[in-house]
Design a protein around this motif. Structure first.
Motif, PDB file in Angstrom:
ATOM      1  N   PHE A   4      12.230  -0.028  -6.430  1.00 33.77           N
ATOM      2  CA  PHE A   4      11.616  -0.744  -5.302  1.00 33.77           C
ATOM      3  C   PHE A   4      10.751   0.196  -4.471  1.00 33.77           C
ATOM      4  CE2 PHE A   4      11.802  -2.167  -0.874  1.00 33.77           C
ATOM      5  CZ  PHE A   4      11.203  -3.422  -1.005  1.00 33.77           C
ATOM      6  N   GLN A   5      11.225   1.397  -4.263  1.00 38.35           N
ATOM      7  CA  GLN A   5      10.431   2.377  -3.492  1.00 38.35           C
ATOM      8  C   GLN A   5       9.151   2.730  -4.235  1.00 38.35           C
ATOM      9  OE1 GLN A   5      13.107   5.627  -2.767  1.00 38.35           O
ATOM     10  NE2 GLN A   5      14.278   4.526  -1.176  1.00 38.35           N
ATOM     11  N   THR A   6       9.234   2.847  -5.562  1.00 41.79           N
ATOM     12  CA  THR A   6       8.033   3.157  -6.347  1.00 41.79           C
ATOM     13  C   THR A   6       6.998   2.057  -6.221  1.00 41.79           C
ATOM     14  OG1 THR A   6       9.392   4.382  -7.942  1.00 41.79           O
ATOM     15  CG2 THR A   6       7.195   3.692  -8.648  1.00 41.79           C
ATOM     16  N   LEU A   7       7.452   0.797  -6.336  1.00 46.99           N
ATOM     17  CA  LEU A   7       6.533  -0.327  -6.187  1.00 46.99           C
ATOM     18  C   LEU A   7       5.949  -0.368  -4.787  1.00 46.99           C
ATOM     19  CD1 LEU A   7       5.251  -2.920  -7.292  1.00 46.99           C
ATOM     20  CD2 LEU A   7       7.315  -4.147  -6.597  1.00 46.99           C
ATOM     21  N   LEU A   8       6.783  -0.114  -3.782  1.00 43.49           N
ATOM     22  CA  LEU A   8       6.297  -0.134  -2.401  1.00 43.49           C
ATOM     23  C   LEU A   8       5.278   0.968  -2.165  1.00 43.49           C
ATOM     24  CD1 LEU A   8       6.609  -1.496   0.357  1.00 43.49           C
ATOM     25  CD2 LEU A   8       8.438   0.139   0.875  1.00 43.49           C
ATOM     26  N   THR A   9       5.496   2.117  -2.767  1.00 43.42           N
ATOM     27  CA  THR A   9       4.541   3.224  -2.626  1.00 43.42           C
ATOM     28  C   THR A   9       3.198   2.872  -3.259  1.00 43.42           C
ATOM     29  OG1 THR A   9       6.359   4.829  -2.649  1.00 43.42           O
ATOM     30  CG2 THR A   9       4.155   5.668  -3.115  1.00 43.42           C
ATOM     31  N   GLN A  10       3.235   2.267  -4.449  1.00 39.03           N
ATOM     32  CA  GLN A  10       1.984   1.872  -5.108  1.00 39.03           C
ATOM     33  C   GLN A  10       1.221   0.852  -4.273  1.00 39.03           C
ATOM     34  OE1 GLN A  10       2.580   0.582  -9.115  1.00 39.03           O
ATOM     35  NE2 GLN A  10       3.240   2.599  -9.853  1.00 39.03           N
ATOM     36  N   ILE A  11       1.958  -0.079  -3.671  1.00 35.90           N
ATOM     37  CA  ILE A  11       1.289  -1.078  -2.826  1.00 35.90           C
ATOM     38  C   ILE A  11       0.648  -0.412  -1.606  1.00 35.90           C
ATOM     39  CG2 ILE A  11       1.673  -3.113  -1.381  1.00 35.90           C
ATOM     40  CD1 ILE A  11       3.863  -3.965  -3.301  1.00 35.90           C
ATOM     41  N   GLN A  12       1.342   0.535  -1.002  1.00 31.47           N
ATOM     42  CA  GLN A  12       0.794   1.233   0.163  1.00 31.47           C
ATOM     43  C   GLN A  12      -0.468   2.007  -0.207  1.00 31.47           C
ATOM     44  OE1 GLN A  12       4.096   3.593   1.527  1.00 31.47           O
ATOM     45  NE2 GLN A  12       5.040   1.899   2.680  1.00 31.47           N
ATOM     46  N   VAL A  13      -0.439   2.684  -1.359  1.00 30.90           N
ATOM     47  CA  VAL A  13      -1.625   3.432  -1.803  1.00 30.90           C
ATOM     48  C   VAL A  13      -2.793   2.476  -2.073  1.00 30.90           C
ATOM     49  CG1 VAL A  13      -2.538   4.899  -3.646  1.00 30.90           C
ATOM     50  CG2 VAL A  13      -0.256   5.333  -2.722  1.00 30.90           C
TER      51      VAL A  13
END
Length: 435
Positions: A4-13
């Motif tokens: 979930f953190q990985t997906l959230l990071t990609q969305i933020q980028v």
């Protein structure tokens, strides 16, 4: 939580990159093109709709696809506009590829959305069509935005484990997609095969129905099991489930299984087939279709009776067209004793032969069946080959022909007569009492 953190990071980028000036003006161009597409659609759509309403003698498939294009007209216009702008910026303005990168992604997603919407029209079920459309749109959007891998890992992490058995959300989603596609192709093959089988007149109607049902069972069963196997489901676990189903069939589904088996027996022994005219109790009509559980019988008054297959096996059924289409009908009438019976018989046969539906290859016959109180009683027998056209109407036509023929030849149809004797008044007086 790592997924979930990985997906959230990609969305933020991804969102941070959208705030760059080179990306903001591309977003503005895409929004402006979408607004222009909507305005063009508001101008063209009503005129296209009016033109479609005036179309005549066009195949239904053409009209259906025109309706689909009409509903997706704004998206078609948007795709044309955005790719025209991209080509203009690249070929005429010599813009760097990075200056059209976001526009290309938006245009590609729009083309994919349009293709999915068109392909989904092949699915007849409205709910399944919408589910496939929205699911396809979500997949292509995540794929072209680069979120598909992180989303897959996240869904795969959401799982239920029982010993060696593991069921994840991604596995369920994958099973639904694969099984859905297999069922779609199974339905497509089944529909095409059904049309080809039904056109083959060398196969009996009941055998055609049996072949279609068998083909559907094989195709859908294969699609189900192949779909489970494709996603890694252990089919040996179905042994316990099949045993439970067998117990359930033995206790709670006896009637259902009886109807299914009876349906197979009916198809195999060819006792009835589509188009046959049957009588079952008070129901008289022709077989419209043979189902797995019931037989559809349509009566002359337009009612459709769904008769369980078991009733056709256990009860007495009159099949008017089992071995041939010949049906004999009898009508009874009487004439006065003063009329020549030889002449009456000849006139009755002549009258029946004049009715259009009466067969001439099997000529009508007329016989005396008794001497009644007021008339000589006759029976007139004749043959037809189209019982589906009705029996009461042909009987009525023969009775009317008899009436006209007897009237032309002074043959009288008697009615019951009674004599009434009036007793003298003194006999009506009560007897005197005895002393």
């Amino acid at each position: 939580m790592t997924e979930f953190q990985t997906l959230l990071t990609q969305i933020q980028v991804f969102l941070a990159n959208l705030l760059l000036p080179s990306r903001l003006y591309q977003i503005a161009i895409a929004i402006a093109l979408f607004a222009v597409a909507q305005m063009i659609n508001m101008f063209i759509a009503p005129r296209l709709h009016a033109w479609m309403r005036n179309l005549e003698d066009r195949p239904k498939w053409q009209l259906r696809w025109l309706v689909v294009l009409h509903r997706r007209l704004y998206l078609i216009i948007f795709v044309l506009l955005i790719w025209t702008v991209i080509a203009f910026m690249r070929e005429v303005l010599n813009t760097f590829p990075s200056r059209t990168f976001l526009l290309s992604i938006i245009g590609t997603i729009a083309v994919a959305w349009l293709a999915i919407a068109m392909i989904a029209r092949l699915i007849r079920n409205r709910f399944m069509r919408r589910l496939a459309t929205w699911g396809g749109w979500a997949y292509v959007t995540l794929y072209y935005l680069g979120f598909i891998e992180a989303t897959s890992d996240l869904l795969d992490n959401v799982a239920i484990e029982f010993g060696d058995f593991r069921l994840s959300a991604f596995g369920i989603l994958k099973a639904l997609v694969v099984t859905g596609l297999l069922f779609f192709f199974a339905r497509l093959i089944s529909t095409q095969s059904k049309s080809q089988i039904e056109k083959n007149q060398d196969i009996s109607p009941s055998m055609r129905v049996l072949m279609v049902k068998f083909l559907q069972i094989v195709l859908y069963g294969a699609a189900f099991f192949i779909g489970l196997k494709a996603v890694g489901f252990d089919l040996t676990g179905l042994a316990v489930l099949s045993g439970a189903i067998g117990v359930g069939l033995g206790f709670g589904l006896q009637k259902v299984v009886s109807n299914l088996v009876s349906g197979v027996i009916i198809l195999l022994d060819k006792s009835i087939k589509p188009g046959d005219v049957i009588s079952l109790g008070e129901t008289f009509g022709w077989i419209n279709s043979l189902g797995a559980r019931y037989v559809s019988v349509v009566t002359r008054d337009g009612r459709e009776y769904l008769i369980p297959n078991e009733d056709l096996i256990t009860n007495q059924v009159v099949n008017w067209s089992h071995s041939n289409d010949f049906v004999r009908l009898d009508i009874f009438f009487g004439v006065a004793y003063g009329d020549d019976p030889h002449k009456v018989r000849a006139l009755a046969i002549e009258a029946a032969s004049a009715v259009g539906r009466i067969l001439t290859t099997k000529p009508p016959v007329c016989h005396i069946v008794g001497f009644g109180d007021s008339s000589v009683d006759y029976i007139l027998r004749f043959w037809i080959t189209d019982p589906t056209a009705g029996l009461t109407n042909v009987r009525g036509a023969v009775y009317l022909a008899l009436w006209d023929k007897f009237k032309e030849n002074d043959i009288s149809i008697p009615f019951p007569q009674r004599e009434v004797r009036m007793l003298p008044d003194e006999m009506e007086k009560p007897p005197k009492p005895l002393d």
